[in-house]
Structure formats: C-alpha cells, structure tokens
Design an enzyme around this catalytic site. Structure first.
Site, PDB file in Angstrom:
ATOM      1  N   GLY A   1     -29.529  10.942  46.511  1.00 34.86           N
ATOM      2  CA  GLY A   1     -29.688   9.098  46.630  1.00 34.86           C
ATOM      3  C   GLY A   1     -30.712   8.457  46.242  1.00 34.86           C
TER       4      GLY A   1
ATOM      5  N   SER B   1     -35.003  14.327  45.670  1.00 35.32           N
ATOM      6  CA  SER B   1     -34.980  13.224  44.045  1.00 35.32           C
ATOM      7  C   SER B   1     -33.491  12.750  44.409  1.00 35.32           C
ATOM      8  CB  SER B   1     -34.954  13.807  43.386  1.00 35.32           C
ATOM      9  OG  SER B   1     -33.494  15.007  43.010  1.00 35.32           O
ATOM     10  N   LYS B   2     -33.610  11.739  43.170  1.00 31.77           N
ATOM     11  CA  LYS B   2     -32.538  11.164  42.784  1.00 31.77           C
ATOM     12  C   LYS B   2     -30.953  11.360  43.441  1.00 31.77           C
ATOM     13  CE  LYS B   2     -32.833   6.589  40.938  1.00 31.77           C
ATOM     14  NZ  LYS B   2     -32.491   6.379  42.140  1.00 31.77           N
ATOM     15  N   ARG B   3     -31.098  12.521  42.689  1.00 35.15           N
ATOM     16  CA  ARG B   3     -29.578  13.292  42.907  1.00 35.15           C
ATOM     17  C   ARG B   3     -29.774  13.027  44.766  1.00 35.15           C
ATOM     18  NH1 ARG B   3     -29.882  18.712  44.798  1.00 35.15           N
ATOM     19  NH2 ARG B   3     -32.464  19.320  44.898  1.00 35.15           N
TER      20      ARG B   3
END
Ligand code: GLU
Length: 427
Positions: free
Chosen positions: A204, A200-202
C-alpha cells in the site's frame, strides 16, 4: 553538543522509513538542545530532481520538522571530495584508475562498531572489496561523500536504517584513513509490512504524501512513526512531538523490527481527529474535499462544522468524512441500491414519506427537535414504529442506510434540500 543530520536523496517522494529516520534525528537534536542539519545527497544527477527535493522539504515541514542552518548540496561539493580522495592517494591509501579513485582495503582486519541501538557489531575486512571513492564520471561514491560531509558538518551522532549497516564499517575505515574521529552510529530496524517483508509499495502507501492525501493528520502520522522504533517510558502511545522531545532518549530505541499496522495508524488518526478543534480541522477538510473532487464552497464554516461534529466519532481519516457525508456536498452522492429497494420499494413506505414531507413543509422552524416530533406523531397516528419512517427517510435524503442521526442530518441539510429529496424518492 549533539549534531545530527538527515540526508535524503531527492530521487523520489519522502518514504515512511525516511520520514521516521528524519523524526528520530530531529528528536535526538531537540531533546539534547543540539542541531539538526539537512544534507541533500544529490550526487546522482540523472535520478535527482528539484521537484522531489521540494516535496521532501514540504512533507518534513508538514510533519512538524524544522532544521538548522543552510541546506548542504553534495552536487556542489565534488571538488572537495576529489581533493580529500587525492589526499588519500598521496598518503598511499588509495590509487587512481583513470579518472576514478579507489581505496585499498587492508585484508585481515576487524572493524568494531559500538552501535547505539544494537550494541557491538564486528566486521571482517576480508569480506570487503576495495572501495570506490570517486567514480569515473567524477561523482563521489556515497560512502565517501557521506564521511567527508559528516565530518565537515561536525555530525556527532548518526541514526539511520539497518539497510546502511554494511556501509558503516567501510565508512569507519575512511574516518581512520583521513585521521578523523567517527561519529556514533545507531541503526534502526527496518519497518516491515504486515507479512513480515520490508515495507514496500505492494503493502500500500509508502510515501508520506499518500497518507497526507488520504486525510491523515500530520500529528498522527508523526506519532505513529516514532512508535515504530521507540517505546516511550510509561507506555504512553499518544504523544505529540513536544512530549516526545521531552521523553526521547536514543538508548531507549528498539532493536527489533516493527510491523506497519495500518489499523493502528487509523485508530491513532481517529484519536487526533477527535481532539482537534473544529476551527483547525475545517481548512484541512476543505483541502481534502478539493483533493477528492467535492465542491469545498458548498457549505459555509458553520454548517461544515456541524457536519464534522455529527461524523467526527465515525471517521478515521478526513477522506472518510467525504465518503460518509458526500450527500452534503454533492447531488450525485453514492446510493446504497440494495437498501433503497428495501426501504423505498414498498408503496406504503413511499406514502409515509410523502406525508412526512407534507407535514414538514408547514413546520415553522426546521430544527432537529421539531422534525423529530413530526416524525413521532406521524408514526403514532399510523401505528408504526418511528424506525418505519426513519429508515426510508434516511435513504431518501442521504442515499445511505446508516450514518449520523437522521434529524441532525436533516437540520444540517436544511428544509429545501431535505424536502426535495424526500419528494423525489416518494414518487
Ligand atoms: N542518502 C542516504 C539515504 O537516503 C543517506 C544515508 C545516511 O543517512 O547516511 O539512504
């Protein structure tokens, strides 16, 4: 003939997981001489956006994927879904609730899916609620429009993420109720981040777009993504789409989750950068410079190719060339202040630099070998190691303590810029 499809919802950029899904469906079609169809699941009118669709298609083409036939838009097929749902009402398998149509799930049944990747999976209908076919706003539920379209498009095999696993038995019930033969299903384990949680976004970048902008080559990203779900026979890791098409078999897909490893992707990208002819890399580099705020016109193709060759082995992404070699492309390049104090602080070093510049001024040809000879002579005369002149000079012309060979850099920079920077630093 095998017919597969990719069915993106245009509600965001092309996610790495979706790109991998597209790649595998494409490989299955191309390997089997079949069709790869594209269906746009734009039933959510509020979240769907034509701009996202454009970008998804652009990114697919960038990765090297093509598709067969016209795009099918679910937003244009609402009448068809309603008609099919009405048919189930007439058959007593669904009922109306206001404008909505609901499918009755018979309890006590077992649904078996022979998954192409995981093997047999068994579900009990006890655990299913009745299923919405048509929502009260008139739009179809995903599971229903998916079945109607997969059957009318003649889809024979469906490869999609494990996140759809719980949808599949519901879709199987719809096939049965509509009197249709279901396609074969294969669910790919999700891509995990390095910490083992779903990517996920977290972790990168998660969209193809972000990797493109950072200077990954499409061949490298495609190659890396297909390894996250398939182990090619013989264990080859570097293989382009043509080679992958030749070797790919759905039955060889992995049934364990794969971790996204940015270092491995970077390594692979570096391998592709090493192999790609300069003529093909230069336009990509110029695009990268535009993205990164460099003046792409500052160097002609000849010198730019020279810079590329000097740095090719040191870079893993196209962006990194700009970072390491920014002093070729701008005057306000990054300066390593600590190294500057160390190498240009001592008056003696600045004096050597001044003398080196003065001698270079008189040089007939400003070439690597001639510059080197001047440097070595001066060092010998002054009883220094050549490094005693090389380090301060490198700092002066590039702002950096490390990089490609100094004499190579200076030849590429040319006499005017090299001398101006040396004199400036020697003050
Ligand atoms: N639009 C769905 C998605 O993006 C497609 C799922 C499927 O392949 O059936 O997840």
């Amino acid at each position: 003939m095998i017919t597969v499809r990719f069915a993106p919802s245009p509600t965001g950029w092309l996610h790495l997981g979706s790109a991998r899904t597209a790649l595998f469906n494409w490989l299955a079609a191309r390997h089997g001489g079949g069709r790869f169809l594209l269906r746009i699941e734009d039933t959510d009118r509020v979240r769907s956006d034509a701009r996202f669709l454009e970008e998804i298609l652009e990114d697919m083409k960038w990765l090297g994927l093509d598709w067969d036939g016209e795009l099918v838009y679910q937003s244009r097929r609402f009448d068809i879904y309603r008609e099919k749902a009405e048919g189930l009402v007439v058959a007593g398998k669904a009922h109306r609730e206001g404008p909505a149509i609901i499918f009755k799930v018979e309890p006590g049944r077992t649904v078996e899916i022979e998954d192409m990747i995981h093997g047999k999976i068994i579900f009990q209908t006890e655990n299913f609620k009745d299923q919405v076919l048509i929502k009260s706003d008139g739009s179809p539920a995903y599971n229903f429009s998916c079945v109607v379209d997969d059957s009318s498009q003649g889809v024979t095999h469906i490869l999609r993420g494990d996140d759809h696993m719980t949808n599949t038995p519901k879709q199987a019930l719809f096939y049965e109720a509509l009197g249709l033969i279901p396609p074969k299903f294969g669910h790919m384990p999700l891509i995990l981040g390095p910490d083992g949680a779903k990517l996920s976004k977290r972790h990168g970048g998660v969209s193809v777009r972000e990797y493109k902008e950072e200077g990954f080559l499409p061949e490298a990203l495609a190659n890396y993504l297909i390894l996250l779900g398939w182990t090619p026979p013989g264990g080859t890791e570097i293989l382009d789409l043509a080679e992958a098409t030749r070797l790919f078999e759905i039955k060889d897909m992995n049934d364990v989750q794969a971790k996204f490893d940015i270092l491995k992707l970077k390594w692979m990208n570096g391998e592709y950068i090493m192999k790609k002819p300069a003529a093909d890399l230069l336009p990509l580099l110029r695009d990268q410079f535009v993205r990164d705020g460099f003046d792409p016109a500052r160097l002609g193709d000849g010198p730019l190719a020279g810079v590329l060759e000097a740095y090719r082995v040191r870079i893993k992404t196209l962006r990194e060339l700009g970072e390491l070699a920014d002093f070729f492309f701008k005057d306000d390049y990054a300066v390593d202040e600590e190294a500057k104090a160390k190498y240009l602080g001592p008056a003696e070093n600045r004096d050597n630099l001044r003398e080196f510049a003065a001698r270079l001024e008189k040089l007939e040809s400003f070439s690597h070998d001639a510059i080197e000879a001047v440097c070595r002579d001066l060092a010998a005369e002054r009883n220094l190691k050549a490094a005693g002149i090389i380090h301060p000079t490198r700092l002066a012309v590039s702002g950096k303590a490390k990089g490609a060979g100094l004499f190579e850099i200076m030849e590429l920079l040319g006499r005017d810029i090299s001398l101006a920077r040396m004199k400036g630093a020697a003050l």
